[in-house]
Design a protein around this motif. Structure first.
Motif, short mmCIF file in Angstrom:
data_model
loop_
_atom_site.label_atom_id
_atom_site.label_comp_id
_atom_site.label_asym_id
_atom_site.label_seq_id
_atom_site.Cartn_x
_atom_site.Cartn_y
_atom_site.Cartn_z
N ARG A 44 0.76 -1.32 0.14
CA ARG A 44 -0.38 0.13 -0.09
C ARG A 44 0.79 1.18 -0.12
O ARG A 44 1.84 1.38 0.85
CB ARG A 44 -1.55 -0.49 1.42
N ALA A 45 0.01 2.33 -0.54
CA ALA A 45 1.13 3.63 -1.12
C ALA A 45 1.34 4.05 0.74
O ALA A 45 0.02 4.28 1.15
CB ALA A 45 0.31 4.18 -1.88
N ASP A 46 1.53 4.53 1.44
CA ASP A 46 1.12 5.41 2.90
C ASP A 46 1.41 7.13 2.24
O ASP A 46 2.63 7.84 2.55
CB ASP A 46 2.18 5.01 3.33
N VAL A 47 0.31 7.61 1.80
CA VAL A 47 -0.10 8.67 1.43
C VAL A 47 0.07 9.66 1.95
O VAL A 47 0.95 10.76 1.74
CB VAL A 47 -1.47 8.78 0.56
N ASP A 72 -7.69 -3.42 -7.07
CA ASP A 72 -8.97 -2.51 -6.58
C ASP A 72 -9.21 -1.44 -6.84
O ASP A 72 -8.68 -0.38 -6.42
CB ASP A 72 -8.72 -2.99 -4.83
N PRO A 73 -9.80 -1.18 -8.10
CA PRO A 73 -10.05 0.21 -8.31
C PRO A 73 -10.49 1.40 -7.95
O PRO A 73 -10.41 1.79 -7.59
CB PRO A 73 -11.34 0.32 -10.21
N GLY A 74 -11.33 0.87 -6.59
CA GLY A 74 -11.75 1.27 -5.20
C GLY A 74 -11.50 1.61 -4.28
O GLY A 74 -11.65 2.24 -3.26
N ASP A 75 -9.75 0.88 -4.32
CA ASP A 75 -8.75 1.45 -3.25
C ASP A 75 -7.48 1.78 -4.02
O ASP A 75 -6.70 0.56 -3.94
CB ASP A 75 -8.49 -0.18 -2.26
#
Length: 334
Positions: free
Chosen positions: A48-51, A94-97
């Motif tokens: 995951r990206a840590d935005v 997951d396009p929604g995530d």
């Protein structure tokens, strides 16, 4: 100790996936932000990206964040294949995530991958070496192997020709000047070069290099301050400048570009070369257009990388975040 904790400890896939995630923590990242997080389950490793670590001013589109995360993904992938695990990778599953960048699954044992093992051996030795490189040129055969490593990851590599060097040097220098004149950039640079003690990230002054004459200017990580390292007596005369590029300019391509960046840097390390990514030339729109001109319009530039024969003195390692702050191990599904 509860039964689920015991099951995690006894599942070899979980241990192998966690070890791969730990290897990825050595990956390079813009301003050493390390903008990634890992989640380990029974047979999968989720990236995951840590935005919160995105450089809002220097990297507003997230291009450099995605490149950084792609490099971490490649580090983890080769770590798995090197120890004999077959893997599949779902990118942006997951396009929604949009923060879920990749899911790496182990699909069973496989033959040991000797080339991957060579890259894994290079992981702890790789450093971003901002010091000056020597006069000895990089052999064409080595440059060809670097290009092959990048192509295998779905990206491309352009070796900047001698007649193109003035454009690269001027555009990079002017981009650096434009950024330093921007108070928002200076604030962001200061924040990532003056990190709290124990943060395990950023570019501390002790690892910054004092400015010196170069064929292509390098970012000054300690403007007006006391950088801890000397550039040395050389001037990058033998250095090769490589433009990493792809066929599109969108997040999925940036992620693959980061995987190619990792393959390039680890291959260079395995070949005995020093290396340093240079992102100044792609952080602003107008120098990025100039980099596209150097590619004759055939692709979108992601990054410039300098490679060459560096000084003999070993560099100190860059700060790294603690695995517990980045890697989450969860109970695999029953």
């Amino acid at each position: 100790m509860n039964s689920s904790s015991t099951r995690i400890e006894q599942d070899p896939r979980v241990r192998v996936l966690e070890a791969a995630a730990r290897q990825s923590l050595h990956a390079p990242s813009v301003f050493n932000t390390q903008p990634w997080r890992w989640r380990v389950t029974g047979d999968a490793l989720e990236l995951r990206a840590d935005v919160g670590r995105q450089l809002a001013h220097t990297d507003p589109d997230g291009r450099l964040l995605m490149l950084s995360c792609g490099a971490a993904l490649h580090h983890a992938r080769v770590s798995l294949t090197a120890v004999g695990w077959a893997v599949t990778v779902e990118r942006l599953p997951d396009p929604g995530d949009p923060s879920l960048l990749a899911r790496v699954r182990t699909t069973g044992p496989a033959d040991l991958d000797v080339p991957a093992g060579r890259l894994v051996d290079a992981i702890p030795r790789r450093r971003t070496d901002r010091r000056a490189y020597g006069d000895r040129p990089v052999p064409e055969a080595v440059l060809a192997r670097l290009g092959d490593a990048v192509e295998a990851e779905g990206a491309h590599l352009h070796v900047v020709r001698p007649d193109q060097m003035p454009m690269l040097a001027v555009s990079t220098g002017r981009a650096a000047d434009a950024e330093l004149a921007d108070p928002a950039y200076r604030e962001e640079l200061h924040r990532w070069t003056h990190r709290p003690e124990g943060s395990g990230d950023g570019v501390p002054a002790a690892t910054a290099v004092r400015p010196s004459p170069r064929r292509v200017p390098l970012r000054d990580y300690a403007p007006g301050g006391a950088a801890g390292l000397s550039a040395g007596a050389d001037f990058d005369r033998g250095a090769a400048y490589l433009i990493l590029f792809g066929e599109s300019d969108e997040p999925a391509a940036w992620l693959r570009g980061g995987e190619a960046l990792s393959a390039l840097l680890l291959t260079a390390t395995a070949e005995g070369l020093a290396s340093a990514p240079l992102s100044d030339a792609v952080e602003l729109a107008w120098p990025r257009r100039m980099m596209r001109d150097l590619l004759a319009g055939i692709g979108d530039p992601y990054l410039v990388v300098r490679v060459g024969w560096g000084p003999d003195a070993e560099l100190p390692p860059a700060p790294r975040r603690a695995p517990a702050d980045v890697i989450e191990v969860v109970d695999p599904p029953r």
